[in-house]
Design an enzyme around this catalytic site. Sequence first.
Site, PDB file in Angstrom:
ATOM      1  N   ASP A   1      -0.916  -2.452  -2.514  1.00 21.01           N
ATOM      2  CA  ASP A   1      -0.728  -1.639  -3.716  1.00 21.01           C
ATOM      3  C   ASP A   1      -0.558  -0.170  -3.346  1.00 21.01           C
ATOM      4  O   ASP A   1      -0.303   0.668  -4.211  1.00 21.01           O
ATOM      5  CB  ASP A   1      -1.867  -1.836  -4.712  1.00 21.01           C
ATOM      6  CG  ASP A   1      -3.228  -1.509  -4.143  1.00 21.01           C
ATOM      7  OD1 ASP A   1      -3.318  -1.048  -2.997  1.00 21.01           O
ATOM      8  OD2 ASP A   1      -4.237  -1.721  -4.857  1.00 21.01           O
ATOM      9  N   SER A   2      -0.648   0.136  -2.039  1.00 21.06           N
ATOM     10  CA  SER A   2      -0.287   1.470  -1.559  1.00 21.06           C
ATOM     11  C   SER A   2       1.171   1.784  -1.849  1.00 21.06           C
ATOM     12  O   SER A   2       1.601   2.941  -1.714  1.00 21.06           O
ATOM     13  CB  SER A   2      -0.549   1.580  -0.059  1.00 21.06           C
ATOM     14  OG  SER A   2       0.066   0.511   0.635  1.00 21.06           O
TER      15      SER A   2
ATOM     16  N   ASP B   1      -1.267  -7.723  -2.328  1.00 27.15           N
ATOM     17  CA  ASP B   1      -2.443  -7.151  -2.973  1.00 27.15           C
ATOM     18  C   ASP B   1      -2.548  -7.575  -4.437  1.00 27.15           C
ATOM     19  O   ASP B   1      -1.541  -7.566  -5.170  1.00 27.15           O
ATOM     20  CB  ASP B   1      -2.376  -5.623  -2.936  1.00 27.15           C
ATOM     21  CG  ASP B   1      -3.302  -5.023  -1.903  1.00 27.15           C
ATOM     22  OD1 ASP B   1      -4.265  -5.705  -1.487  1.00 27.15           O
ATOM     23  OD2 ASP B   1      -3.072  -3.865  -1.514  1.00 27.15           O
TER      24      ASP B   1
ATOM     25  N   LYS C   1      -4.897 -10.351  -1.274  1.00 28.06           N
ATOM     26  CA  LYS C   1      -5.995  -9.488  -0.860  1.00 28.06           C
ATOM     27  C   LYS C   1      -6.614  -8.843  -2.087  1.00 28.06           C
ATOM     28  O   LYS C   1      -5.896  -8.466  -3.022  1.00 28.06           O
ATOM     29  CB  LYS C   1      -5.521  -8.401   0.101  1.00 28.06           C
ATOM     30  CG  LYS C   1      -6.653  -7.463   0.573  1.00 28.06           C
ATOM     31  CD  LYS C   1      -6.183  -6.479   1.618  1.00 28.06           C
ATOM     32  CE  LYS C   1      -5.387  -5.347   1.039  1.00 28.06           C
ATOM     33  NZ  LYS C   1      -6.199  -4.483   0.130  1.00 28.06           N
TER      34      LYS C   1
ATOM     35  N   GLU D   1     -10.082  -6.130  -3.353  1.00 26.95           N
ATOM     36  CA  GLU D   1     -11.088  -5.168  -2.922  1.00 26.95           C
ATOM     37  C   GLU D   1     -12.448  -5.514  -3.505  1.00 26.95           C
ATOM     38  O   GLU D   1     -12.543  -6.058  -4.600  1.00 26.95           O
ATOM     39  CB  GLU D   1     -10.689  -3.758  -3.365  1.00 26.95           C
ATOM     40  CG  GLU D   1      -9.410  -3.250  -2.723  1.00 26.95           C
ATOM     41  CD  GLU D   1      -9.048  -1.842  -3.157  1.00 26.95           C
ATOM     42  OE1 GLU D   1      -7.972  -1.364  -2.757  1.00 26.95           O
ATOM     43  OE2 GLU D   1      -9.842  -1.211  -3.899  1.00 26.95           O
TER      44      GLU D   1
ATOM     45  N   GLU E   1     -11.828  -0.332   5.798  1.00 31.53           N
ATOM     46  CA  GLU E   1     -11.116   0.935   5.653  1.00 31.53           C
ATOM     47  C   GLU E   1     -12.094   2.093   5.504  1.00 31.53           C
ATOM     48  O   GLU E   1     -13.051   2.023   4.745  1.00 31.53           O
ATOM     49  CB  GLU E   1     -10.181   0.903   4.437  1.00 31.53           C
ATOM     50  CG  GLU E   1      -9.419   2.213   4.255  1.00 31.53           C
ATOM     51  CD  GLU E   1      -8.334   2.162   3.194  1.00 31.53           C
ATOM     52  OE1 GLU E   1      -7.678   3.196   2.982  1.00 31.53           O
ATOM     53  OE2 GLU E   1      -8.154   1.089   2.576  1.00 31.53           O
TER      54      GLU E   1
END
Length: 293
Positions: free
Chosen positions: A45-46, A84, A114, A116, A183
């Site tokens: 999502d970056s 993501d 993925k 978080e 991270e």
Amino acid sequence: MGRRSVHSLKAMKQRGERFALVTCYDYPSARLIDEVGIPGVLVGDSLGTTVLGYQSTVPVTLEEVIHHTKPVVRGTERAFVVADLPFGSYQASPDDAIRSATRLMQEGEATAVKLEGGAHIASTVTRLVEVGIPVMGHIGLTPQSVNQLGGHRIQGKTAAAAVKLLNDGLALEAAGCFSIVLEGIPAPVAALISERLAMPTIGIGAGPGCDGQIQVWHDMLGLLPDFLPRHTKHYAALAEGARNALASYQREVIDGSFPTLDHAFELDQDALEELRHLTGEATGVTGVGPFDW
């Protein structure tokens, strides 16, 4: 050979092999990554801050991730592709997470997803794994929580915070994650977590003690030269090369040196003669006609 399994990372860890992953969002980039032999690609999502111009990853939608995952899958033959789950697509309930992850795999054709979060998200990971969806975890500096964290701050800087991160990793491993991104974590903490977990750890700003590393395509190639976080190394300066190429192109168009006939296409002589005749008749002009032949 076919596409790699996400479990190939675990085999690499067991053999003591380090590995590199890359985050990218488009077909030509994915092709180059696959040709080099990098085992996996993350459609992160970056993409919000890297290619869409958002100030954070929070505004990124599921549809946008799906859109960018498709060309990455088409551009790879061997690398597995992780997509993501963006902010808001999985936090409400495990059922929401399953629906979103299913779309990433059915529509985007991702190999895995993925998400978080630590121990609090473990039950969601369990449900995803139960229905056959491979899950990569992500702890430490979690960009989707940037507003709660008060910015992009290093996590795990106290002994208590480091223990919490370790427990988060253990909880995600028990829930069924096949690997985990660490991270923005102090290097000794990331190394400790990597030692304690059987699943592979993937560092970004977490030091050399992780099993693998991941970097963002645009960061490592210098495509955004004004942005160089500490965890990134420029392996190229492509922005400068692209800028010079664009300036040369503009200059040559203006001065008439591009394009030349070498960049044009010929017309058969008979067709050219017929065209001269037809244009002359059509315009009522004899001889040369309206074109400067």
